[in-house]
Design a protein around this motif. Structure first.
Motif, PDB file in Angstrom:
ATOM      1  N   VAL A   1       5.257  -6.261   1.604  1.00 29.83           N
ATOM      2  CA  VAL A   1       3.917  -6.706   1.238  1.00 29.83           C
ATOM      3  C   VAL A   1       3.258  -7.441   2.414  1.00 29.83           C
ATOM      4  O   VAL A   1       2.167  -7.085   2.825  1.00 29.83           O
ATOM      5  CB  VAL A   1       3.956  -7.569  -0.040  1.00 29.83           C
ATOM      6  CG1 VAL A   1       2.595  -8.172  -0.336  1.00 29.83           C
ATOM      7  CG2 VAL A   1       4.466  -6.741  -1.223  1.00 29.83           C
TER       8      VAL A   1
ATOM      9  N   ARG B   1       8.840  -7.928 -12.295  1.00 28.21           N
ATOM     10  CA  ARG B   1       8.002  -9.117 -12.465  1.00 28.21           C
ATOM     11  C   ARG B   1       8.345 -10.007 -11.283  1.00 28.21           C
ATOM     12  O   ARG B   1       9.485 -10.409 -11.116  1.00 28.21           O
ATOM     13  CB  ARG B   1       8.309  -9.817 -13.779  1.00 28.21           C
ATOM     14  CG  ARG B   1       7.827  -9.044 -14.993  1.00 28.21           C
ATOM     15  CD  ARG B   1       8.084  -9.764 -16.310  1.00 28.21           C
ATOM     16  NE  ARG B   1       7.271 -10.967 -16.387  1.00 28.21           N
ATOM     17  CZ  ARG B   1       7.762 -12.219 -16.410  1.00 28.21           C
ATOM     18  NH1 ARG B   1       9.060 -12.443 -16.381  1.00 28.21           N
ATOM     19  NH2 ARG B   1       6.951 -13.241 -16.480  1.00 28.21           N
ATOM     20  N   CYS B   2       7.343 -10.294 -10.475  1.00 29.96           N
ATOM     21  CA  CYS B   2       7.559 -11.103  -9.271  1.00 29.96           C
ATOM     22  C   CYS B   2       6.349 -12.003  -9.103  1.00 29.96           C
ATOM     23  O   CYS B   2       5.267 -11.535  -8.742  1.00 29.96           O
ATOM     24  CB  CYS B   2       7.740 -10.194  -8.050  1.00 29.96           C
ATOM     25  SG  CYS B   2       7.953 -11.089  -6.504  1.00 29.96           S
ATOM     26  N   GLY B   3       6.545 -13.279  -9.382  1.00 33.06           N
ATOM     27  CA  GLY B   3       5.441 -14.213  -9.242  1.00 33.06           C
ATOM     28  C   GLY B   3       5.786 -15.547  -9.857  1.00 33.06           C
ATOM     29  O   GLY B   3       6.770 -15.681 -10.585  1.00 33.06           O
TER      30      GLY B   3
ATOM     31  N   LEU C   1       0.608  -7.606 -13.589  1.00 31.66           N
ATOM     32  CA  LEU C   1       0.922  -7.354 -12.184  1.00 31.66           C
ATOM     33  C   LEU C   1       2.424  -7.151 -12.003  1.00 31.66           C
ATOM     34  O   LEU C   1       3.233  -7.953 -12.482  1.00 31.66           O
ATOM     35  CB  LEU C   1       0.448  -8.524 -11.318  1.00 31.66           C
ATOM     36  CG  LEU C   1       0.620  -8.343  -9.812  1.00 31.66           C
ATOM     37  CD1 LEU C   1      -0.233  -7.183  -9.306  1.00 31.66           C
ATOM     38  CD2 LEU C   1       0.258  -9.626  -9.087  1.00 31.66           C
ATOM     39  N   ARG C   2       2.806  -6.091 -11.315  1.00 32.24           N
ATOM     40  CA  ARG C   2       4.210  -5.801 -11.055  1.00 32.24           C
ATOM     41  C   ARG C   2       4.394  -5.425  -9.594  1.00 32.24           C
ATOM     42  O   ARG C   2       3.554  -4.748  -8.984  1.00 32.24           O
ATOM     43  CB  ARG C   2       4.719  -4.647 -11.932  1.00 32.24           C
ATOM     44  CG  ARG C   2       4.689  -4.941 -13.429  1.00 32.24           C
ATOM     45  CD  ARG C   2       5.595  -6.110 -13.799  1.00 32.24           C
ATOM     46  NE  ARG C   2       5.573  -6.422 -15.212  1.00 32.24           N
ATOM     47  CZ  ARG C   2       4.820  -7.377 -15.764  1.00 32.24           C
ATOM     48  NH1 ARG C   2       4.004  -8.112 -15.033  1.00 32.24           N
ATOM     49  NH2 ARG C   2       4.898  -7.610 -17.061  1.00 32.24           N
ATOM     50  N   LEU C   3       5.516  -5.874  -9.045  1.00 35.48           N
ATOM     51  CA  LEU C   3       5.937  -5.464  -7.707  1.00 35.48           C
ATOM     52  C   LEU C   3       6.529  -4.075  -7.821  1.00 35.48           C
ATOM     53  O   LEU C   3       7.355  -3.816  -8.698  1.00 35.48           O
ATOM     54  CB  LEU C   3       6.981  -6.440  -7.160  1.00 35.48           C
ATOM     55  CG  LEU C   3       7.588  -6.079  -5.805  1.00 35.48           C
ATOM     56  CD1 LEU C   3       6.547  -6.186  -4.697  1.00 35.48           C
ATOM     57  CD2 LEU C   3       8.776  -6.983  -5.513  1.00 35.48           C
ATOM     58  N   ARG C   4       6.101  -3.176  -6.943  1.00 39.42           N
ATOM     59  CA  ARG C   4       6.646  -1.826  -6.909  1.00 39.42           C
ATOM     60  C   ARG C   4       7.703  -1.783  -5.817  1.00 39.42           C
ATOM     61  O   ARG C   4       7.469  -2.254  -4.703  1.00 39.42           O
ATOM     62  CB  ARG C   4       5.531  -0.827  -6.638  1.00 39.42           C
ATOM     63  CG  ARG C   4       4.454  -0.894  -7.717  1.00 39.42           C
ATOM     64  CD  ARG C   4       3.279  -0.010  -7.447  1.00 39.42           C
ATOM     65  NE  ARG C   4       2.568  -0.429  -6.248  1.00 39.42           N
ATOM     66  CZ  ARG C   4       1.372   0.009  -5.910  1.00 39.42           C
ATOM     67  NH1 ARG C   4       0.735   0.885  -6.668  1.00 39.42           N
ATOM     68  NH2 ARG C   4       0.774  -0.405  -4.818  1.00 39.42           N
TER      69      ARG C   4
ATOM     70  N   HIS D   1       8.261  -2.316  -0.556  1.00 38.60           N
ATOM     71  CA  HIS D   1       7.753  -3.227  -1.572  1.00 38.60           C
ATOM     72  C   HIS D   1       6.230  -3.139  -1.515  1.00 38.60           C
ATOM     73  O   HIS D   1       5.657  -3.135  -0.424  1.00 38.60           O
ATOM     74  CB  HIS D   1       8.114  -4.676  -1.281  1.00 38.60           C
ATOM     75  CG  HIS D   1       9.555  -4.929  -1.010  1.00 38.60           C
ATOM     76  ND1 HIS D   1      10.010  -6.159  -0.625  1.00 38.60           N
ATOM     77  CD2 HIS D   1      10.652  -4.133  -1.058  1.00 38.60           C
ATOM     78  CE1 HIS D   1      11.328  -6.128  -0.448  1.00 38.60           C
ATOM     79  NE2 HIS D   1      11.727  -4.903  -0.701  1.00 38.60           N
ATOM     80  N   SER D   2       5.574  -3.126  -2.660  1.00 33.72           N
ATOM     81  CA  SER D   2       4.109  -3.159  -2.651  1.00 33.72           C
ATOM     82  C   SER D   2       3.597  -3.705  -3.979  1.00 33.72           C
ATOM     83  O   SER D   2       4.278  -3.660  -4.998  1.00 33.72           O
ATOM     84  CB  SER D   2       3.523  -1.770  -2.398  1.00 33.72           C
ATOM     85  OG  SER D   2       3.806  -0.896  -3.470  1.00 33.72           O
ATOM     86  N   PHE D   3       2.395  -4.229  -3.913  1.00 35.08           N
ATOM     87  CA  PHE D   3       1.640  -4.598  -5.110  1.00 35.08           C
ATOM     88  C   PHE D   3       0.421  -3.678  -5.149  1.00 35.08           C
ATOM     89  O   PHE D   3      -0.127  -3.333  -4.093  1.00 35.08           O
ATOM     90  CB  PHE D   3       1.157  -6.054  -5.043  1.00 35.08           C
ATOM     91  CG  PHE D   3       2.204  -7.070  -5.400  1.00 35.08           C
ATOM     92  CD1 PHE D   3       2.605  -7.236  -6.719  1.00 35.08           C
ATOM     93  CD2 PHE D   3       2.789  -7.851  -4.423  1.00 35.08           C
ATOM     94  CE1 PHE D   3       3.571  -8.170  -7.056  1.00 35.08           C
ATOM     95  CE2 PHE D   3       3.763  -8.786  -4.743  1.00 35.08           C
ATOM     96  CZ  PHE D   3       4.151  -8.947  -6.067  1.00 35.08           C
TER      97      PHE D   3
END
Length: 131
Positions: free
Chosen positions: A40, A91-93, A104-107, A126-128
């Motif tokens: 990211v 779930r990342c946050g 919102l999810r981290l791919r 990794h991407s959002f």
């Protein structure tokens, strides 16, 4: 002995647990020396090699220590005899970030190869999603 897809699923789950614990040695344990990672934050041309990959994690661990989660929600694995890929949503946050953006999810995508009968991550992305 578990099949290849089950071995990879376990590898990814162990990796995510290590990330959440901030255990750097366990995070890099199943990664190839020549890993390429697109992450990211910059650099946008990606990182090349295990040393560069390793160096990206301490700042993330500091951010995560603020109470952020790093939880796999979905994980799909496709495995051949010597190459495989896996993709996941996490779930990342922080609680505040997830309250503001609950969907919102981290791919995450892994490319893996089998060397000496052991699966290694050779590519990680990794991407959002962009709003």
């Amino acid at each position: 002995m578990p099949d290849d897809a089950a071995q990879i699923r376990t590898l990814v789950e162990r990796w995510a647990e290590a990330v959440h614990r901030g255990d750097l040695d366990a995070v890099i344990a199943d990664h190839a020396e020549d890993i390429v990672m697109y992450d990211v934050p910059p650099p946008h041309e990606g990182l090349h090699g295990l040393a560069a990959y390793r160096a990206t994690w301490p700042p993330f661990f500091q951010w995560q220590a603020q109470g952020a989660c790093f939880d796999i929600e979905t994980l799909d694995v496709t495995a051949g005899s010597d190459v495989a890929y896996a993709h996941a949503l996490l779930r990342c946050g922080t609680p505040e970030e997830l309250a503001e953006h609950p969907t919102l999810r981290l791919r995450l995508t892994f490319g893996l190869r089998k060397e000496r009968n052991r699966w290694l991550v050779s590519h990680e992305h990794h991407s959002f999603p962009h709003d």
